[in-house]
Design a protein around this motif. Structure first.
Motif, PDB file in Angstrom:
ATOM      1  N   ALA A 192       0.833  -1.209   0.000  1.00 30.94           N
ATOM      2  CA  ALA A 192       0.000   0.000   0.000  1.00 30.94           C
ATOM      3  C   ALA A 192       0.871   1.264   0.000  1.00 30.94           C
ATOM      4  CB  ALA A 192      -0.917  -0.001   1.217  1.00 30.94           C
ATOM      5  N   ALA A 193       1.878   1.309   0.894  1.00 30.04           N
ATOM      6  CA  ALA A 193       2.727   2.513   0.988  1.00 30.04           C
ATOM      7  C   ALA A 193       3.478   2.733  -0.324  1.00 30.04           C
ATOM      8  CB  ALA A 193       3.703   2.366   2.154  1.00 30.04           C
ATOM      9  N   HIS A 194       3.950   1.634  -0.907  1.00 22.85           N
ATOM     10  CA  HIS A 194       4.708   1.730  -2.165  1.00 22.85           C
ATOM     11  C   HIS A 194       3.810   2.211  -3.311  1.00 22.85           C
ATOM     12  CE1 HIS A 194       7.632   0.288  -5.244  1.00 22.85           C
ATOM     13  NE2 HIS A 194       6.522   0.071  -5.932  1.00 22.85           N
ATOM     14  N   ASN A 195       2.643   1.550  -3.458  1.00 25.31           N
ATOM     15  CA  ASN A 195       1.771   1.852  -4.608  1.00 25.31           C
ATOM     16  C   ASN A 195       1.036   3.173  -4.470  1.00 25.31           C
ATOM     17  OD1 ASN A 195       1.231  -0.360  -6.822  1.00 25.31           O
ATOM     18  ND2 ASN A 195       1.561  -1.500  -4.929  1.00 25.31           N
ATOM     19  N   SER A 196       0.321   3.317  -3.341  1.00 21.71           N
ATOM     20  CA  SER A 196      -0.641   4.432  -3.334  1.00 21.71           C
ATOM     21  C   SER A 196      -0.060   5.708  -2.744  1.00 21.71           C
ATOM     22  CB  SER A 196      -1.930   4.041  -2.620  1.00 21.71           C
ATOM     23  OG  SER A 196      -1.739   4.081  -1.247  1.00 21.71           O
ATOM     24  N   LEU A 197       1.059   5.620  -2.035  1.00 20.79           N
ATOM     25  CA  LEU A 197       1.657   6.848  -1.513  1.00 20.79           C
ATOM     26  C   LEU A 197       2.798   7.302  -2.425  1.00 20.79           C
ATOM     27  CD1 LEU A 197       1.608   6.160   2.345  1.00 20.79           C
ATOM     28  CD2 LEU A 197      -0.028   7.457   0.991  1.00 20.79           C
ATOM     29  N   CYS A 198       3.929   6.600  -2.380  1.00 21.96           N
ATOM     30  CA  CYS A 198       5.099   7.065  -3.154  1.00 21.96           C
ATOM     31  C   CYS A 198       4.827   7.061  -4.666  1.00 21.96           C
ATOM     32  CB  CYS A 198       6.303   6.175  -2.837  1.00 21.96           C
ATOM     33  SG  CYS A 198       7.731   6.579  -3.852  1.00 21.96           S
ATOM     34  N   THR A 199       4.496   5.883  -5.196  1.00 24.17           N
ATOM     35  CA  THR A 199       4.358   5.757  -6.663  1.00 24.17           C
ATOM     36  C   THR A 199       3.232   6.645  -7.173  1.00 24.17           C
ATOM     37  OG1 THR A 199       5.171   3.502  -6.463  1.00 24.17           O
ATOM     38  CG2 THR A 199       4.082   4.062  -8.529  1.00 24.17           C
ATOM     39  N   ASN A 200       2.134   6.635  -6.455  1.00 22.52           N
ATOM     40  CA  ASN A 200       0.977   7.414  -6.919  1.00 22.52           C
ATOM     41  C   ASN A 200       1.231   8.916  -6.841  1.00 22.52           C
ATOM     42  OD1 ASN A 200      -1.540   7.162  -8.111  1.00 22.52           O
ATOM     43  ND2 ASN A 200      -2.562   7.756  -6.207  1.00 22.52           N
ATOM     44  N   HIS A 201       2.052   9.355  -5.880  1.00 24.86           N
ATOM     45  CA  HIS A 201       2.383  10.788  -5.790  1.00 24.86           C
ATOM     46  C   HIS A 201       3.174  11.210  -7.044  1.00 24.86           C
ATOM     47  CE1 HIS A 201       2.931  14.241  -2.734  1.00 24.86           C
ATOM     48  NE2 HIS A 201       3.099  14.710  -3.943  1.00 24.86           N
ATOM     49  N   ILE A 202       4.125  10.363  -7.436  1.00 25.32           N
ATOM     50  CA  ILE A 202       4.932  10.691  -8.633  1.00 25.32           C
ATOM     51  C   ILE A 202       4.051  10.609  -9.885  1.00 25.32           C
ATOM     52  CG2 ILE A 202       6.916   9.979 -10.044  1.00 25.32           C
ATOM     53  CD1 ILE A 202       8.245   9.026  -7.390  1.00 25.32           C
ATOM     54  N   LEU A 203       3.186   9.586  -9.927  1.00 22.81           N
ATOM     55  CA  LEU A 203       2.288   9.433 -11.093  1.00 22.81           C
ATOM     56  C   LEU A 203       1.332  10.620 -11.209  1.00 22.81           C
ATOM     57  CD1 LEU A 203       1.131   7.626 -13.374  1.00 22.81           C
ATOM     58  CD2 LEU A 203      -0.346   6.572 -11.660  1.00 22.81           C
ATOM     59  N   THR A 204       0.802  11.076 -10.080  1.00 21.90           N
ATOM     60  CA  THR A 204      -0.225  12.126 -10.111  1.00 21.90           C
ATOM     61  C   THR A 204       0.371  13.517 -10.294  1.00 21.90           C
ATOM     62  OG1 THR A 204      -1.474  10.740  -8.564  1.00 21.90           O
ATOM     63  CG2 THR A 204      -2.269  12.988  -8.871  1.00 21.90           C
ATOM     64  N   PHE A 205       1.502  13.781  -9.655  1.00 21.89           N
ATOM     65  CA  PHE A 205       2.013  15.162  -9.656  1.00 21.89           C
ATOM     66  C   PHE A 205       3.372  15.324 -10.336  1.00 21.89           C
ATOM     67  CE2 PHE A 205      -0.926  14.929  -6.005  1.00 21.89           C
ATOM     68  CZ  PHE A 205      -1.821  15.910  -6.409  1.00 21.89           C
ATOM     69  N   GLY A 206       3.985  14.216 -10.764  1.00 15.49           N
ATOM     70  CA  GLY A 206       5.296  14.316 -11.411  1.00 15.49           C
ATOM     71  C   GLY A 206       5.189  14.846 -12.834  1.00 15.49           C
ATOM     72  N   ASN A 207       6.292  15.450 -13.318  1.00 13.68           N
ATOM     73  CA  ASN A 207       6.307  15.844 -14.734  1.00 13.68           C
ATOM     74  C   ASN A 207       6.743  14.632 -15.573  1.00 13.68           C
ATOM     75  OD1 ASN A 207       9.137  15.700 -14.608  1.00 13.68           O
ATOM     76  ND2 ASN A 207       9.289  17.840 -13.967  1.00 13.68           N
ATOM     77  N   GLU A 208       6.725  14.797 -16.885  1.00 11.50           N
ATOM     78  CA  GLU A 208       7.006  13.664 -17.772  1.00 11.50           C
ATOM     79  C   GLU A 208       8.394  13.063 -17.500  1.00 11.50           C
ATOM     80  OE1 GLU A 208       4.657  12.284 -19.453  1.00 11.50           O
ATOM     81  OE2 GLU A 208       6.068  10.776 -20.166  1.00 11.50           O
ATOM     82  N   HIS A 209       9.361  13.937 -17.290  1.00 12.05           N
ATOM     83  CA  HIS A 209      10.736  13.466 -17.045  1.00 12.05           C
ATOM     84  C   HIS A 209      10.775  12.612 -15.758  1.00 12.05           C
ATOM     85  CE1 HIS A 209      15.057  13.419 -16.646  1.00 12.05           C
ATOM     86  NE2 HIS A 209      14.940  13.939 -15.432  1.00 12.05           N
ATOM     87  N   GLN A 210      10.122  13.123 -14.702  1.00  9.47           N
ATOM     88  CA  GLN A 210      10.125  12.385 -13.418  1.00  9.47           C
ATOM     89  C   GLN A 210       9.406  11.047 -13.560  1.00  9.47           C
ATOM     90  OE1 GLN A 210       8.233  15.525 -11.228  1.00  9.47           O
ATOM     91  NE2 GLN A 210      10.152  16.322 -10.384  1.00  9.47           N
ATOM     92  N   LYS A 211       8.300  11.038 -14.302  1.00 14.29           N
ATOM     93  CA  LYS A 211       7.552   9.782 -14.459  1.00 14.29           C
ATOM     94  C   LYS A 211       8.393   8.748 -15.209  1.00 14.29           C
ATOM     95  CE  LYS A 211       3.224  12.064 -15.133  1.00 14.29           C
ATOM     96  NZ  LYS A 211       1.924  12.064 -15.752  1.00 14.29           N
ATOM     97  N   GLN A 212       9.061   9.210 -16.272  1.00 19.32           N
ATOM     98  CA  GLN A 212       9.878   8.264 -17.045  1.00 19.32           C
ATOM     99  C   GLN A 212      11.082   7.781 -16.239  1.00 19.32           C
ATOM    100  OE1 GLN A 212      10.799   9.463 -21.003  1.00 19.32           O
ATOM    101  NE2 GLN A 212       8.653   9.795 -21.511  1.00 19.32           N
ATOM    102  N   LYS A 213      11.598   8.677 -15.404  1.00 18.29           N
ATOM    103  CA  LYS A 213      12.797   8.318 -14.635  1.00 18.29           C
ATOM    104  C   LYS A 213      12.480   7.336 -13.491  1.00 18.29           C
ATOM    105  CE  LYS A 213      16.662  10.434 -12.183  1.00 18.29           C
ATOM    106  NZ  LYS A 213      17.218  11.656 -11.618  1.00 18.29           N
ATOM    107  N   TYR A 214      11.368   7.568 -12.782  1.00 22.86           N
ATOM    108  CA  TYR A 214      11.149   6.812 -11.548  1.00 22.86           C
ATOM    109  C   TYR A 214      10.104   5.692 -11.639  1.00 22.86           C
ATOM    110  CZ  TYR A 214      13.859  10.570  -9.452  1.00 22.86           C
ATOM    111  OH  TYR A 214      14.864  11.452  -9.151  1.00 22.86           O
ATOM    112  N   LEU A 215       9.075   5.860 -12.448  1.00 23.33           N
ATOM    113  CA  LEU A 215       7.966   4.889 -12.388  1.00 23.33           C
ATOM    114  C   LEU A 215       8.341   3.467 -12.838  1.00 23.33           C
ATOM    115  CD1 LEU A 215       4.910   7.120 -13.413  1.00 23.33           C
ATOM    116  CD2 LEU A 215       5.591   6.368 -11.133  1.00 23.33           C
TER     117      LEU A 215
END
Ligand SMILES: Cc1cc2nc3c(=O)[nH]c(=O)nc-3n(C[C@H](O)[C@H](O)[C@H](O)COP(=O)(O)OP(=O)(O)OC[C@H]3O[C@@H](n4cnc5c(N)ncnc54)[C@H](O)[C@@H]3O)c2cc1C
Length: 379
Positions: free
Chosen positions: A88-111
């Motif tokens: 839950a912490a991995h998917n809906s907190l960290c990953t989802n924060h980057i997915l929802t508010f990250g820019n394209e570069h951040q999404k490609q780099k981290y997701l």
């Protein structure tokens, strides 16, 4: 309205059950006893898509829906709440924060790394002196050229030591200014990022929880999620989804405890008949089953709204509040139904009982959920 599981949800539930039987059940009491965080397990879960459930396929995720996420998380948690909490912490907190508010570069780099389970995510909001009252956080980020220097401590952080990627909420403005908080991505290996004490917990013992220390931790402008000052509002939105996670976690623990107690009540004989034949036990089972049905409906309602992009603040708080309290009540009743055996580690009831309590505390206590619900009703 359709109350039945879709074909996909049935497949997900079966897949997770089979996975849990093979890779979790044989080891979970040892992990629990020794507080082992089984990091390799999460890579295996990543291979099944469980570490990037909501992440679109273009970023390496499974691209599934919120209701499908609830199904997967409930099934994992019905086996082992610790693994459910970490998922839950991995998917809906960290990953989802980057997915929802990250820019394209951040999404490609981290997701892609997060979705594969090869990289573990953490999300750090809480501090030693600011839990429910997160707005008063003391950890700061001061601008220095194109960088920011972070200083302060975070507390109770799931994967605080093992995370490769951490989303951290820190103060960049005035105290109590809702626009004074910013979200940063901090990577493991940054010399200013250290893990502090690992907590020795009542339950959820295979899910790593530690203090996190920032000491002149330098991060670049590029690591800001969204805009400076948006962090608190972002965090509240992420917690709407996070509460659906904890509702699913509670639901899973409740289901696991109920199923174990039901089986035992049919098998255990006293006074010449199965204890399930005594009304005192049968009524407990009836209460447990009813609470699970109600919790399931609340959780899937919140997930459905979230999936449709509709406001679900009230519904996710209601689902989290109800299923968390129900998980504690149901696992307490399960221990009672197991009698003396329920008080030992030879039977599953005691672990559900210990694990369940986190649900009424993490990601906003039950009291805070009631504040959120009341605010939504009264506004
Ligand atoms: C195992 C575990 C994992 C966690 N993982 C994370 C994580 O990954 N990231 C993260 O940021 N945090 C995490 N947390 C922190 C968690 O979200 C906080 O513990 C929680 O929000 C409560 O904060 P607190 O512990 O400081 O309690 P407090 O805020 O000090 O609350 C103490 C008591 O006072 C009550 N209370 C407080 N304010 C009010 C009020 N206004 N009205 C009525 N009652 C009130 C609370 O309900 C509670 O009963 C984790 C916690 C645990 C135990």
């Amino acid at each position: 309205m359709n109350f039945a599981y879709s074909e996909n949800q049935q497949m997900i539930a079966q897949m997770v059950k089979d996975f849990g039987r093979k890779h979790i059940q044989p080891h979970m009491m040892e992990w629990d006893e020794n507080q082992i965080f089984p990091i390799g397990l999460f890579e295996k879960m990543g291979e099944l898509g469980l570490m990037g459930i909501l992440v679109p396929q273009e970023y390496g995720g499974a691209g599934l829906s919120y209701p499908e996420y609830v199904t997967a998380l409930t099934e994992i948690s019905s086996i082992d709440g610790s693994i459910g909490l970490s998922m839950a912490a991995h998917n809906s907190l960290c990953t989802n924060h980057i997915l929802t508010f990250g820019n394209e570069h951040q999404k490609q780099k981290y997701l892609p790394g997060l979705a594969s389970g090869k990289q573990i995510g953490a999300w750090a909001l809480t501090e030693p002196n600011t839990g429910s009252d997160a707005m008063r956080m003391k950890t700061t980020a001061i601008k220095e050229g194109n960088n920011w220097i972070l200083n302060g401590n975070k507390q109770w952080i799931t994967h605080g030591k093992s995370a490769n990627i951490m989303v951290v909420l820190v103060r960049t403005g005035d105290l109590l200014d809702s626009k004074g908080i910013t979200a940063f991505i901090v990577e493991r290996g940054n010399p200013g990022l250290k893990a502090g004490k690992k907590e020795n917990k009542l339950g959820m013992r295979a899910s790593e929880t530690t203090e996190v220390i920032f000491e002149d931790c330098k991060v670049s402008d590029e690591n800001i999620l969204g805009e400076v000052g948006e962090g608190f509002i972002q965090a509240m939105k992420i917690l709407d989804g996070g509460r659906i996670s904890i509702a699913s976690l509670g639901l899973g623990i409740a289901k696991g405890a109920y199923q174990a107690a039901l089986k035992y009540a049919k098998e255990r004989e006293q006074f010449g008949k199965p204890i399930s034949k005594f009304q005192g036990i049968a009524f407990k089972l009836a209460d447990m089953a009813t609470k699970i049905q109600a919790g399931e409906l609340l959780t899937y309602l919140a997930a459905d709204l979230k999936q449709k992009g509709l406001n679900c603040t009230r519904q996710s708080a209601e689902a989290k509040y109800f299923t968390s309290e129900a998980a504690v009540e149901i696992s307490t009743d399960a221990v009672q139904i197991f009698g003396g055996y329920g008080y030992t580690k030879d039977y599953p009831a005691e672990k559900y009982y210990r694990d369940s309590k986190l649900c009424t505390i993490g990601e906003g206590t039950s009291e805070i959920q009631k504040i959120v619900i009341a605010r939504e009703i009264l506004q």
